[in-house]
Design a protein around this motif. Structure first.
Motif, PDB file in Angstrom:
ATOM      1  N   HIS A  75      -7.233  16.073  38.419  1.00  0.00           N
ATOM      2  CA  HIS A  75      -8.329  16.708  39.158  1.00  0.00           C
ATOM      3  C   HIS A  75      -9.214  15.646  39.801  1.00  0.00           C
ATOM      4  O   HIS A  75     -10.088  15.063  39.147  1.00  0.00           O
ATOM      5  N   LEU A  76      -8.978  15.440  41.092  1.00  0.00           N
ATOM      6  CA  LEU A  76      -9.730  14.444  41.864  1.00  0.00           C
ATOM      7  C   LEU A  76     -10.593  15.080  42.943  1.00  0.00           C
ATOM      8  O   LEU A  76     -11.450  14.404  43.524  1.00  0.00           O
ATOM      9  N   ALA A  77     -10.369  16.349  43.240  1.00  0.00           N
ATOM     10  CA  ALA A  77     -11.108  16.983  44.337  1.00  0.00           C
ATOM     11  C   ALA A  77     -12.602  16.988  44.024  1.00  0.00           C
ATOM     12  O   ALA A  77     -13.026  17.471  42.980  1.00  0.00           O
ATOM     13  N   ALA A  78     -13.366  16.423  44.914  1.00  0.00           N
ATOM     14  CA  ALA A  78     -14.827  16.395  44.765  1.00  0.00           C
ATOM     15  C   ALA A  78     -15.407  15.772  46.015  1.00  0.00           C
ATOM     16  O   ALA A  78     -14.705  15.092  46.769  1.00  0.00           O
ATOM     17  N   VAL A  79     -16.713  16.001  46.212  1.00  0.00           N
ATOM     18  CA  VAL A  79     -17.435  15.218  47.205  1.00  0.00           C
ATOM     19  C   VAL A  79     -17.728  13.885  46.514  1.00  0.00           C
ATOM     20  O   VAL A  79     -18.485  13.846  45.537  1.00  0.00           O
ATOM     21  N   ALA A  80     -17.109  12.819  46.991  1.00  0.00           N
ATOM     22  CA  ALA A  80     -17.152  11.539  46.261  1.00  0.00           C
ATOM     23  C   ALA A  80     -18.431  10.753  46.537  1.00  0.00           C
ATOM     24  O   ALA A  80     -18.714   9.771  45.854  1.00  0.00           O
ATOM     25  N   SER A  81     -19.195  11.187  47.532  1.00  0.00           N
ATOM     26  CA  SER A  81     -20.375  10.405  47.917  1.00  0.00           C
ATOM     27  C   SER A  81     -21.605  10.790  47.100  1.00  0.00           C
ATOM     28  O   SER A  81     -22.046  11.950  47.121  1.00  0.00           O
ATOM     29  N   VAL A  82     -22.154   9.809  46.408  1.00  0.00           N
ATOM     30  CA  VAL A  82     -23.386  10.012  45.652  1.00  0.00           C
ATOM     31  C   VAL A  82     -24.506  10.430  46.613  1.00  0.00           C
ATOM     32  O   VAL A  82     -25.277  11.360  46.353  1.00  0.00           O
ATOM     33  N   GLN A  83     -24.565   9.753  47.748  1.00  0.00           N
ATOM     34  CA  GLN A  83     -25.607  10.010  48.733  1.00  0.00           C
ATOM     35  C   GLN A  83     -25.523  11.438  49.283  1.00  0.00           C
ATOM     36  O   GLN A  83     -26.545  12.108  49.464  1.00  0.00           O
ATOM     37  N   ARG A  94     -20.848  22.976  44.366  1.00  0.00           N
ATOM     38  CA  ARG A  94     -19.732  23.940  44.417  1.00  0.00           C
ATOM     39  C   ARG A  94     -18.393  23.214  44.213  1.00  0.00           C
ATOM     40  O   ARG A  94     -17.570  23.636  43.413  1.00  0.00           O
ATOM     41  N   SER A  95     -18.217  22.115  44.917  1.00  0.00           N
ATOM     42  CA  SER A  95     -16.970  21.367  44.726  1.00  0.00           C
ATOM     43  C   SER A  95     -16.949  20.653  43.381  1.00  0.00           C
ATOM     44  O   SER A  95     -15.956  20.677  42.662  1.00  0.00           O
ATOM     45  N   ASN A  96     -18.061  20.017  43.042  1.00  0.00           N
ATOM     46  CA  ASN A  96     -18.018  19.029  41.958  1.00  0.00           C
ATOM     47  C   ASN A  96     -18.154  19.630  40.561  1.00  0.00           C
ATOM     48  O   ASN A  96     -17.665  19.055  39.610  1.00  0.00           O
ATOM     49  N   PRO A 144     -27.471  14.461  41.678  1.00  0.00           N
ATOM     50  CA  PRO A 144     -26.668  15.674  41.466  1.00  0.00           C
ATOM     51  C   PRO A 144     -25.185  15.343  41.246  1.00  0.00           C
ATOM     52  O   PRO A 144     -24.521  15.984  40.411  1.00  0.00           O
ATOM     53  N   TYR A 145     -24.691  14.350  41.932  1.00  0.00           N
ATOM     54  CA  TYR A 145     -23.292  13.931  41.743  1.00  0.00           C
ATOM     55  C   TYR A 145     -23.034  13.586  40.277  1.00  0.00           C
ATOM     56  O   TYR A 145     -22.070  14.043  39.655  1.00  0.00           O
ATOM     57  N   ALA A 146     -23.910  12.762  39.710  1.00  0.00           N
ATOM     58  CA  ALA A 146     -23.720  12.301  38.333  1.00  0.00           C
ATOM     59  C   ALA A 146     -23.909  13.451  37.342  1.00  0.00           C
ATOM     60  O   ALA A 146     -23.180  13.554  36.344  1.00  0.00           O
ATOM     61  N   VAL A 147     -24.862  14.338  37.620  1.00  0.00           N
ATOM     62  CA  VAL A 147     -25.074  15.505  36.746  1.00  0.00           C
ATOM     63  C   VAL A 147     -23.799  16.352  36.713  1.00  0.00           C
ATOM     64  O   VAL A 147     -23.343  16.786  35.646  1.00  0.00           O
ATOM     65  N   ASP A 148     -23.220  16.594  37.894  1.00  0.00           N
ATOM     66  CA  ASP A 148     -22.015  17.440  37.954  1.00  0.00           C
ATOM     67  C   ASP A 148     -20.822  16.778  37.269  1.00  0.00           C
ATOM     68  O   ASP A 148     -20.005  17.454  36.631  1.00  0.00           O
TER      69      ASP A 148
END
Ligand code: NAD
Ligand code: UD1
Length: 309
Positions: A75-83, A94-96, A144-148
């Protein structure tokens, strides 16, 4: 089920497509689920053992259909950008996160157990305070990236305990290599710096350039992911996927300059919100559980990225 496919979500992206190549080379059948938001069809080969399904991992019907009949999932699908997550927390959520939870449900319903998950060093925030972070360093997600990513880890652990899922959770540090898209400002810093230096375009450093990262060449990461897919059993708990090395952005710029000649103008702007100052892995758990044979030296990795070698 040796002939049943491995599902790679996000398989048309930078890391995903590199993994797909490795799996095909090992004789595996591969199914990719990707919404092509940052991934590209062109990253994937035409291959009789490869199937691409274009769609959103957060769509429950699609995810269930994609998981059906697979022997394992990466499972790699995600918005990879922290910014990007700082600018659009709901969209990236939704993605992450929903994407991960949705996939867990799909796996539970379809009876698929093994899942390799791309978590992130971002879960530690600034808790390393310049020292290497081990898996027991308390999490301190700043974005939010890190939280998800952290919440995804917890969901995977719930499904492990409750439903027998076999998650291999890796906290990737900063991965670089060919196919990391240099065209977006939201992409990884190495790909942006290398492309702009090569094209003679000005380079922006957010902060003083003394922030550090633990950069890993993508082929070294992929070799570990393949081991996690094939391991007969997996121990619980996240595993840092870093080299334990520390490179500042200023050092990175010098290395790019050594390979390409004089750099275009470099401008230093304010640091980005939620940016981590120093990130370096304590990778002892990785070395105990998996093989990390002779990782790519940074200079050689940069040369490969820029197709100079
Ligand atoms: P990438 O953007 O190239 O790959 C992500 C892929 O996921 C893309 O192909 C994109 O189209 C797809 N995608 C995004 N949202 C989707 C959705 N809702 N449904 C289906 N597909 C979707 O980035 P990458 O660097 O290859 O990252 C892969 C994974 O590794 C991500 O989960 C990222 O968070 C994680 N990660 C990357 C790094 C790094 O340094 N590159 C470090 C830590 C973790
Ligand atoms: C990266 C990954 C993230 C991963 C994390 C793990 C990407 C896009 N991000 O985030 O998925 O979870 O590593 O550690 O792959 N910078 C500049 N100028 C630029 C671009 C970036 O100065 O043009 C700076 C950033 O402000 C940051 C550093 O470079 O200080 C690294 O940025 P980036 O490559 O986006 O990586 P992370 O934020 O560490």
């Amino acid at each position: 089920m040796p002939d049943s496919p491995i599902l790679v979500t996000g398989g048309a992206g930078f890391i995903g497509s590199t993994l797909v190549d490795a799996l095909l080379a090992r004789g595996c059948a591969v199914r990719v689920l990707d919404n092509l938001s940052t991934g590209k069809r062109a990253n994937l080969p035409e291959h009789p053992r490869l199937e691409l399904r274009v769609g959103d991992v957060a769509d429950s019907e699609l995810a269930r259909e994609a998981v059906r009949g697979c022997r394992a999932v990466v499972h790699l699908a995600a918005v990879a950008s922290v910014q990007a997550s700082v600018e659009d927390p709901l969209g990236t959520h939704r993605s992450n996160l929903i994407g991960t939870l949705n996939l867990c449900e799909a796996m539970r319903n379809e009876g698929v157990k093994r899942v390799v998950f791309a978590s992130s060093a971002a879960v530690y925030g600034n808790n390393g305070e310049g020292r290497a972070v081990g898996e027991n360093t308390p999490a301190a997600p700043l974005t939010p990236y890190a939280v998800d990513k952290l919440a995804s880890e917890h969901y995977l652990d719930f499904y492990r305990r409750q439903h027998g899922l076999e998650p291999a959770v890796f906290r990737f540090f900063n991965i670089y290599g060919p196919r990391q898209d240099p065209s977006s400002p939201y992409s990884g810093v190495i790909s942006i710096f290398a492309e702009r230096a090569r094209s003679g375009l000005p380079i922006t450093v957010f902060g003083d350039g003394e922030q550090t990262r633990d950069f890993v060449f993508v082929a070294d990461l992929v070799a570990v992911l393949v081991q996690a897919l094939e391991a007969p059993t997996l121990e619980a708990g996240p595993v840092n996927l870093g080299l334990g090395q520390s490179v500042s952005l200023n050092q990175l710029l010098s290395a790019v300059g050594e390979l390409l000649g004089p750099l275009p103008p470099v401008t230093y702007l304010a640091a980005r919100a939620g940016d981590i100052r120093h990130s370096r892995a304590d990778n002892r758990r990785l070395l105990q559980r998996f093989q990390l044979a002779a990782p790519m030296p940074m200079k050689e990795g940069l040369a490969r990225l820029m197709a100079l070698s």
